[in-house]
Motif scaffolding. Structure first.
Motif, short mmCIF file in Angstrom:
data_model
loop_
_atom_site.label_atom_id
_atom_site.label_comp_id
_atom_site.label_asym_id
_atom_site.label_seq_id
_atom_site.Cartn_x
_atom_site.Cartn_y
_atom_site.Cartn_z
N GLY A 30 12.66 -6.83 -7.18
CA GLY A 30 13.93 -6.79 -7.15
C GLY A 30 14.60 -6.49 -5.90
N SER A 31 13.93 -6.19 -4.72
CA SER A 31 14.40 -6.00 -3.49
C SER A 31 13.75 -6.64 -2.31
CB SER A 31 14.93 -4.71 -3.26
OG SER A 31 15.33 -4.33 -2.08
N CYS A 32 14.31 -7.15 -1.43
CA CYS A 32 13.39 -7.77 -0.36
C CYS A 32 13.19 -6.79 0.67
CB CYS A 32 13.91 -9.00 0.00
SG CYS A 32 13.65 -10.36 -1.03
N ALA A 33 12.42 -5.60 0.79
CA ALA A 33 12.45 -4.81 1.92
C ALA A 33 11.58 -5.34 3.01
CB ALA A 33 11.81 -3.45 1.30
N ASN A 34 10.44 -6.28 2.65
CA ASN A 34 9.56 -6.75 3.76
C ASN A 34 10.16 -8.07 4.22
OD1 ASN A 34 8.22 -4.37 3.83
ND2 ASN A 34 7.11 -4.99 2.00
N GLN A 35 11.22 -8.36 4.31
CA GLN A 35 11.72 -9.50 4.48
C GLN A 35 11.33 -10.00 6.09
OE1 GLN A 35 15.64 -9.86 3.32
NE2 GLN A 35 16.24 -8.34 4.62
N LYS A 36 11.27 -11.32 6.59
CA LYS A 36 10.94 -11.67 7.83
C LYS A 36 11.69 -12.70 8.15
CE LYS A 36 6.96 -14.64 6.69
NZ LYS A 36 5.74 -15.05 6.78
N GLU A 37 12.13 -12.77 9.39
CA GLU A 37 12.77 -14.11 10.05
C GLU A 37 11.80 -15.37 10.29
OE1 GLU A 37 14.61 -13.40 13.72
OE2 GLU A 37 15.18 -11.41 13.57
N THR A 38 12.55 -16.36 9.81
CA THR A 38 11.66 -17.67 9.92
C THR A 38 12.57 -18.74 10.33
OG1 THR A 38 10.07 -19.18 8.80
CG2 THR A 38 12.16 -18.45 7.57
N ALA A 39 11.77 -19.78 11.18
CA ALA A 39 12.71 -20.80 11.72
C ALA A 39 12.61 -21.98 10.65
CB ALA A 39 11.84 -21.33 12.86
N CYS A 40 13.78 -22.37 10.16
CA CYS A 40 13.62 -23.56 9.23
C CYS A 40 13.06 -24.65 9.57
CB CYS A 40 15.05 -23.46 8.66
SG CYS A 40 15.72 -22.32 7.85
N PRO A 41 12.65 -25.54 8.73
CA PRO A 41 11.98 -26.78 9.01
C PRO A 41 13.11 -27.66 9.19
CG PRO A 41 11.60 -26.49 6.80
CD PRO A 41 12.13 -25.13 7.47
N ALA A 42 13.14 -28.82 10.11
CA ALA A 42 13.89 -29.84 10.18
C ALA A 42 14.65 -30.30 9.05
CB ALA A 42 13.43 -31.12 11.11
N GLY A 43 15.76 -30.55 8.73
CA GLY A 43 16.44 -30.94 7.70
C GLY A 43 17.07 -29.92 6.69
N SER A 44 16.53 -28.68 6.95
CA SER A 44 17.05 -27.38 6.35
C SER A 44 18.67 -27.11 6.90
CB SER A 44 16.20 -26.14 6.32
OG SER A 44 15.15 -26.38 5.67
N SER A 45 19.49 -27.02 5.84
CA SER A 45 20.80 -26.74 6.22
C SER A 45 21.37 -25.60 5.93
CB SER A 45 21.82 -27.78 5.89
OG SER A 45 21.55 -27.77 4.28
N SER A 46 20.71 -24.78 5.09
CA SER A 46 21.07 -23.71 4.69
C SER A 46 20.16 -22.42 4.54
CB SER A 46 21.80 -23.86 3.62
OG SER A 46 21.29 -24.36 2.29
N CYS A 47 20.64 -21.29 4.29
CA CYS A 47 19.88 -20.28 4.02
C CYS A 47 20.09 -19.72 2.41
CB CYS A 47 19.89 -19.05 4.64
SG CYS A 47 19.54 -19.21 6.26
N PHE A 48 19.17 -19.29 1.71
CA PHE A 48 19.43 -19.09 0.05
C PHE A 48 18.99 -17.44 -0.15
CE2 PHE A 48 15.38 -20.39 -0.52
CZ PHE A 48 14.68 -19.63 -1.33
N SER A 49 19.56 -17.15 -1.10
CA SER A 49 18.84 -15.83 -1.83
C SER A 49 19.22 -16.14 -3.33
CB SER A 49 19.97 -14.45 -1.64
OG SER A 49 19.77 -14.08 -0.03
N SER A 50 18.08 -15.72 -3.93
CA SER A 50 18.46 -16.05 -5.48
C SER A 50 17.56 -14.85 -6.20
CB SER A 50 17.39 -17.27 -5.83
OG SER A 50 16.04 -17.19 -5.61
N THR A 51 17.94 -14.73 -7.40
CA THR A 51 17.55 -13.26 -8.18
C THR A 51 17.50 -13.67 -9.48
OG1 THR A 51 18.89 -11.92 -6.54
CG2 THR A 51 18.17 -10.84 -8.75
N GLY A 52 16.41 -13.21 -10.23
CA GLY A 52 16.19 -13.59 -11.62
C GLY A 52 15.77 -12.14 -12.30
N VAL A 53 16.47 -12.04 -13.37
CA VAL A 53 16.34 -10.73 -14.34
C VAL A 53 16.09 -11.03 -15.69
CG1 VAL A 53 17.54 -8.73 -15.12
CG2 VAL A 53 18.05 -9.69 -12.83
#
Length: 190
Positions: A30-53
């Motif tokens: 339920g929490s992203c404590a170990n997130q890392k930075e990444t370079a998006c591939p060509a064509g990616s126009s946005s960042c997202f966050s999603s949660t499911g409960v």
């Protein structure tokens, strides 16, 4: 004039090789404590966050993911026992904070549980529609009801409506009266 052209060319030089950067993670806690930075591939126009409960028998499970995506829409759905919501952003590393749990927005829809589909559900966040979905894949007919964002209604097989508790079942009396009126008009017009 030459200064404007020079500034424009300098701007192009510095932005031509830039790709969007987002935080990336997958967590079943339920929490992203170990997130890392990444370079998006060509064509990616946005960042997202999603949660499911999901809630089953008093046990709540929460999963979260973050990353890059080509096309993103902030959206949410809620079956009562399971819900998911996502958010989008469009600048470098904008998906750092975990998204907050959505708050109730005043809309109510029917939901189904083991005893039928007459329980009410408080919609949250951008859930502005009620839905009903039926399927009979590999077994008996199943019905699901709940709250949903309008953009999910437009792009899915859900039957959506736009009023409080509008996804409730009609009574047998209403269906019978509708059938009688339809038959009567058929006989009168033919």
């Amino acid at each position: 004039m030459d200064l404007q052209i020079s500034v424009f060319l300098l701007f192009l030089l510095f932005t031509a090789g830039h790709s969007l950067r987002c935080y990336e993670c997958w967590s079943q806690t339920g929490s992203c404590a170990n997130q890392k930075e990444t370079a998006c591939p060509a064509g990616s126009s946005s960042c997202f966050s999603s949660t499911g409960v999901s809630q089953v028998g008093g046990i709540t499970t929460k999963a979260m993911s973050k990353g890059c995506i080509d096309v993103c829409q902030s959206a949410s759905y809620n079956y009562g026992y399971a819900r998911a919501y996502s958010s989008c952003c469009y600048t470098d590393l904008c998906n750092l904070p975990d998204p907050p749990d959505p708050v109730p927005n005043g809309k109510k829809c029917y939901t189904c549980d083991g005893n039928g589909c007459s329980k009410t559900l408080s919609c949250t966040g951008n859930e502005d529609r009620c839905f009903t979905i039926t399927d009979n894949i590999e077994g008996p007919l199943r019905v699901g009801k709940g709250c949903l964002s309008k953009n999910l209604c437009d792009a899915s097989s859900y039957s959506c409506c736009d009023g409080n508790l509008c996804n409730g079942a009609q009574s047998v009396t209403q269906s019978f009266l509708f059938l009688c009126c339809s038959l009567l008009s058929y006989f009168l017009l033919h």
